[in-house]
Scaffold this active site. Structure first.
Site, PDB file in Angstrom:
ATOM      1  N   HIS A  37      -8.515  -3.799  -6.131  1.00  0.00           N
ATOM      2  CA  HIS A  37      -8.064  -3.133  -4.900  1.00  0.00           C
ATOM      3  C   HIS A  37      -9.201  -3.079  -3.879  1.00  0.00           C
ATOM      4  O   HIS A  37      -9.892  -2.070  -3.734  1.00  0.00           O
ATOM      5  CB  HIS A  37      -7.587  -1.710  -5.231  1.00  0.00           C
ATOM      6  CG  HIS A  37      -6.738  -1.088  -4.163  1.00  0.00           C
ATOM      7  ND1 HIS A  37      -5.425  -1.432  -3.933  1.00  0.00           N
ATOM      8  CD2 HIS A  37      -7.020  -0.130  -3.251  1.00  0.00           C
ATOM      9  CE1 HIS A  37      -4.932  -0.710  -2.953  1.00  0.00           C
ATOM     10  NE2 HIS A  37      -5.886   0.081  -2.509  1.00  0.00           N
ATOM     11  N   ARG A  81       0.789  -1.223   0.000  1.00  0.00           N
ATOM     12  CA  ARG A  81       0.000   0.000   0.000  1.00  0.00           C
ATOM     13  C   ARG A  81       0.827   1.283   0.000  1.00  0.00           C
ATOM     14  O   ARG A  81       0.525   2.217  -0.731  1.00  0.00           O
ATOM     15  CB  ARG A  81      -0.930   0.013   1.231  1.00  0.00           C
ATOM     16  CG  ARG A  81      -1.855  -1.168   1.283  1.00  0.00           C
ATOM     17  CD  ARG A  81      -2.863  -1.070   2.402  1.00  0.00           C
ATOM     18  NE  ARG A  81      -3.866  -0.034   2.176  1.00  0.00           N
ATOM     19  CZ  ARG A  81      -4.939   0.136   2.931  1.00  0.00           C
ATOM     20  NH1 ARG A  81      -5.145  -0.654   3.968  1.00  0.00           N
ATOM     21  NH2 ARG A  81      -5.812   1.091   2.670  1.00  0.00           N
ATOM     22  N   TYR A 119     -19.727  13.245  -8.962  1.00  0.00           N
ATOM     23  CA  TYR A 119     -19.808  14.509  -9.689  1.00  0.00           C
ATOM     24  C   TYR A 119     -18.628  14.747 -10.625  1.00  0.00           C
ATOM     25  O   TYR A 119     -18.666  15.671 -11.432  1.00  0.00           O
ATOM     26  CB  TYR A 119     -19.883  15.685  -8.705  1.00  0.00           C
ATOM     27  CG  TYR A 119     -21.104  15.658  -7.811  1.00  0.00           C
ATOM     28  CD1 TYR A 119     -22.382  15.634  -8.359  1.00  0.00           C
ATOM     29  CD2 TYR A 119     -20.968  15.654  -6.428  1.00  0.00           C
ATOM     30  CE1 TYR A 119     -23.510  15.606  -7.542  1.00  0.00           C
ATOM     31  CE2 TYR A 119     -22.078  15.643  -5.600  1.00  0.00           C
ATOM     32  CZ  TYR A 119     -23.344  15.612  -6.163  1.00  0.00           C
ATOM     33  OH  TYR A 119     -24.436  15.582  -5.368  1.00  0.00           O
TER      34      TYR A 119
END
Length: 845
Positions: free
Chosen positions: A87, A41, A131
């Site tokens: 993921h 990570r 958005y």
């Protein structure tokens, strides 16, 4: 026997229980967790410069066809694909990574082309993923180029339902281009972004010369290039980071002072600086009175760039306000830790190692791609060979196929009749009649020729390492041609903390260094002039066994070149030295000058007074002289640089500034001097030893060097026991270099050996310091003018003490020049004869 109590676990057979030590289990479990975070990570790969989440986002977009030529896709769609397929760590982490890759103020070369609100330099967060829309940026496609050609390894995804690349092919050195930041367990990385053109040039340099050094690569990579521009102050942090993988940079905002409008305008901020928060904190300091002179602050920034306007009050000093802003708000430290994963292991890499990892990765990618393309080309050539052979025997082939019972029989008959392979015969059986035309035959021959050329090219690449590296270089140049742009971050010279200097009054100081490496500075005004022969006053209270090695006069704002007996030169500002009282011992100089053990400063030169056409002329104790252009000392590291090469046992004793038109005068401990045209010592580089200057007799040694073109000055000679004299320069005739010289002063039991030589004018002042810390300031005209080969007069009265250092400066410091001190009662021993010693004109180097 099982338990009947509710809530209790059933008994477990003893053979299934493994006894372990709690501390060992905790240690191993923590290591497993830490490595999972480190590898899975937090840290980027040294090959493609990407963390797993970034790599998976780009690969998911590639698989979905969301390239730079496709339309924008909802970010939520991309996040969903990435989370569902590759993921499984939560949508917020994926969207944060996607948004950062779209921010042109975070990445130097954004990998995502975003549409919508992806955050701002004011710290505004991105809009919700439903958005915003995104697609790959063109440069991101070069990260994935040829991934379908077996260029990288693939592994199973988290549920083994799909496969994903362990690393991307990465045609660009993304680790350096966009940098990386991340915090793992027990370690962190913080790699700054760089300019693509510079990094590509450095990679090509490494390919051409694998033995090149980090400094060689820095000829191309000037330093980090932040997307927000600004300035990096000084180069030492850059050198440290590139050589060791760790370093600290001072990053300063770009601002300009408009004197006409009485404004300070900020146009660039340090990397990762929150503009709105910074403006708010400046306003708080103005309201609290910590910064004075500001009447208003306005943020006029727009899409074209940053513009923060600071209005100044009437009468405010614009430079002082500017420097206060720099000191408290507009300059920050960027710590570099170049930590990345190399074959799954975290390593701190220097600049060369990072480029080596990229070049090695590209070598593997190009080799695997070439092998893949070669296999395909050979497969196509095999088919074409069969078709061409069939066309040569077209009538017989058609007849054979027509007489066959079915396709299988036709294939078998072709293999038997023409020695076709199974794939060739199958392809021929499936050929259409239209492909038997003469035009089709010509096209087949052209295609076969092209495929043969391609096979030859690919075999050359795979068989010749230089050809393979040439392909890598060509592809890097193509990337540079497509994506290169101008540097945004400027690198400015580090002349110290500007604000601190402006707040320090310019004042003449006396700087004292001791053999035990203690250093301090004191105002020169604390030492009133005395008549010669005085004792002076205490200038340093030394600890037992220590003694003064050097004392000199300098202004607080002077840049000083400090030359040591070991031939090194260091650079510092006078005000960087600790200011202390006369009775103070001083502070350790280890962290200021970074001297080696037993290394001492033997000469000081004011760098502010140097001209590019001048030379630094150096003399060694063993009688060598060397002239080096001052331009060779432009870039002096914090650890110093070599000024002269010394023979074993020799030491650098003095340095003078010369312009090539004067004479050099060298004096020895036993009172000998030699004067010759300085051009007899030719100009040399810093690493040179120099040439012989004077023939030393017995165990005599050089103690001083002066340069003169002024016939009105005198040569001041001071001895160990405090005696000295001034002698007109005209009494020292010009000789050839490397002679025995002339007698300058008698070095008998009364005088002791010579300590210092200086050229003085009658109105100069002298600062004389003894080894036990006494300082006396006197006028040069107090020391009587005598001929050569005389004994001189008492200059400083010493009691079981010896002269350590003499410095000359022009008066006008504000000190009292009319001190009333009793004259010394020593007679002027101006007796002696002008006795010249024979001169030999040797010219050995």
């Amino acid at each position: 026997m099982s338990s009947d109590l509710p809530g209790e676990a059933p008994d477990v057979p003893a053979e299934r229980v493994t006894p372990v030590r709690v501390e060992e289990e905790m240690e191993q479990s923590y290591i497993d967790y830490a490595m999972s975070v480190i590898v899975g990570r937090a840290l980027p790969s040294a090959k493609d410069g990407l963390k797993p989440v970034q790599r998976r986002i780009l690969y998911a977009m590639h698989e979905a066809g969301i390239t730079s030529r496709a339309g924008h896709r909802k970010s939520s769609n991309i996040v969903g694909d990435t989370m569902g397929n590759y993921h499984p760590h939560g949508d917020s982490a994926i969207y944060d990574a996607l948004a950062r890759m779209a921010q042109d103020f975070s990445l130097r070369y954004p990998l995502i082309d975003g549409q919508g609100n992806f955050g701002s330099v004011d710290g505004d967060p991105p809009a919700a993923m439903r958005y915003t829309e995104a697609r790959m940026a063109p440069i991101a496609e070069s990260m994935l180029a040829d991934i379908e050609k077996d260029t990288v390894d693939f592994e199973g995804n988290y549920d083994d339902r799909l496969t994903e690349p362990t690393v991307l092919p990465a045609a660009v050195p993304n680790l350096l281009l966009n940098g990386a930041s991340g915090i793992a367990v027990g370690m962190s990385t913080n790699i700054p972004p760089h300019n693509l053109g510079e990094v590509v040039d450095a990679a090509i340099e490494l390919i051409d010369d694998p033995d090149c050094t980090v400094m060689d690569l820095m000829e191309h990579v000037k330093g980090p290039d932040f997307p927000t521009g600004a300035n990096i102050v000084g180069r030492e942090g850059i050198v440290d980071a590139y050589q060791t993988g760790r370093g600290k940079l001072r990053v300063r905002a770009e601002l300009e002072v408009d004197e006409d409008e009485r404004q300070i305008i900020i146009t660039e901020l340090p990397y990762q600086e929150n503009k709105a928060r910074r403006i708010e904190r400046i306003a708080d300091d103005v309201n609290d009175g910590r910064i004075e002179g500001i009447s208003d602050i306005r943020d006029e920034s727009d899409r074209e760039g940053i513009r923060v306007v600071i209005d100044l009050k009437r009468g405010a000093n614009a430079d002082v306000v500017r420097n206060q802003l720099l000191e408290h708000h507009l300059e920050r430290t960027f710590s570099i830790i170049s930590l990345a994963l190399v074959d799954g292991q975290p390593r701190v890499l220097n600049l060369k190692e990072m480029l080596e990892q990229f070049v090695q990765h590209r070598r593997n990618v190009v080799r695997r791609r070439s092998q893949y393309e070669l296999d395909e080309a050979e497969d196509r050539a095999h088919i074409l060979e069969g078709r061409l052979q069939a066309l040569e025997n077209v009538d017989d082939v058609v007849e054979l196929i027509r007489n066959s019972e079915d396709r299988d029989a036709a294939r078998a008959a072709l293999q038997e009749a023409y020695d076709f392979s199974e794939r060739q015969s199958d392809h021929i059986v499936r050929m259409q009649l239209g492909s038997l035309t003469s035009l089709e035959a010509a096209e087949l021959e052209d295609e076969y020729e092209k495929v043969s050329d391609e096979i030859e090219r690919l075999e050359t690449i795979l068989g010749d390492e230089s050809e393979l590296l040439g392909v890598i270089k060509d592809e890097l140049r193509d990337v540079k041609d497509e994506f290169d742009d101008e540097r945004r971050t400027s690198i400015v010279e580090d002349y110290g903390n500007v604000t601190r200097e402006d707040l320090i009054p310019e004042e003449e100081m006396v700087v004292v260094l001791t053999q035990e490496d203690y250093v301090k500075r004191m105002p020169l005004s604390a030492f009133d002039p005395q008549h010669r022969g005085g004792k002076g006053i205490i200038g340093a209270r030394l600890k037992d066994g220590d003694r003064v090695s050097k004392a000199f006069q300098a202004s607080t704002h002077d840049y000083l070149l400090c030359f040591t007996d070991q031939g090194q030169v260091h650079k510092l500002k006078t005000y960087e030295l600790p200011e202390m009282g006369r009775t103070a011992r001083g502070r350790s100089a280890v962290n200021i000058l970074k001297l080696d053990r037993d290394e001492q400063v033997t000469a000081i030169v004011n760098a502010d007074e140097l001209d590019e056409e001048e030379f630094l002329t150096m003399a060694t104790r063993g009688g060598y002289i060397k002239r080096t252009p001052v331009t060779a000392f432009d870039n002096i590291l914090s650890t110093g640089i070599r000024a002269v090469k010394l023979e074993e046992g020799d030491e650098l004793v003095d340095v003078a500034v010369t312009d090539g038109s004067g004479d050099a005068i060298i004096g020895t401990r036993d009172g000998m001097t030699i004067r010759f045209d300085e051009t007899e010592a030719r100009s040399m580089g810093r690493s040179a030893r120099g040439v012989n200057a004077i023939k030393l007799q017995g165990d005599d040694e050089v103690v001083g060097l002066v340069s003169t073109t002024d016939g009105d000055k005198s040569l001041l000679t001071v001895t160990w026991h405090g005696y000295g004299k001034r002698t007109p320069l005209s009494e020292y005739r010009v000789q050839s270099r490397y002679g025995k010289g002339l007698i300058d002063i008698k070095t008998n039991e009364r005088n002791g050996p010579v300590v210092a030589l200086e050229t003085v004018a009658p109105d100069d002042d002298l600062v004389i310091m003894s080894e036990k810390g006494q300082i006396m300031r006197t006028h040069a005209h107090e020391v009587s003018e005598q001929g050569r080969n005389t004994m001189g007069v008492r200059v400083m009265k010493l009691d079981d003490d010896w002269v350590a250092s003499v410095d000359v400066f022009s008066p006008g410091d504000g000190a009292d020049d009319d001190a009333d001190v009793d004259d010394a009662d020593d007679a002027d021993d101006a007796v002696g004869v002008d006795e010249a010693v024979g001169v030999d004109d040797a010219d050995e180097e």
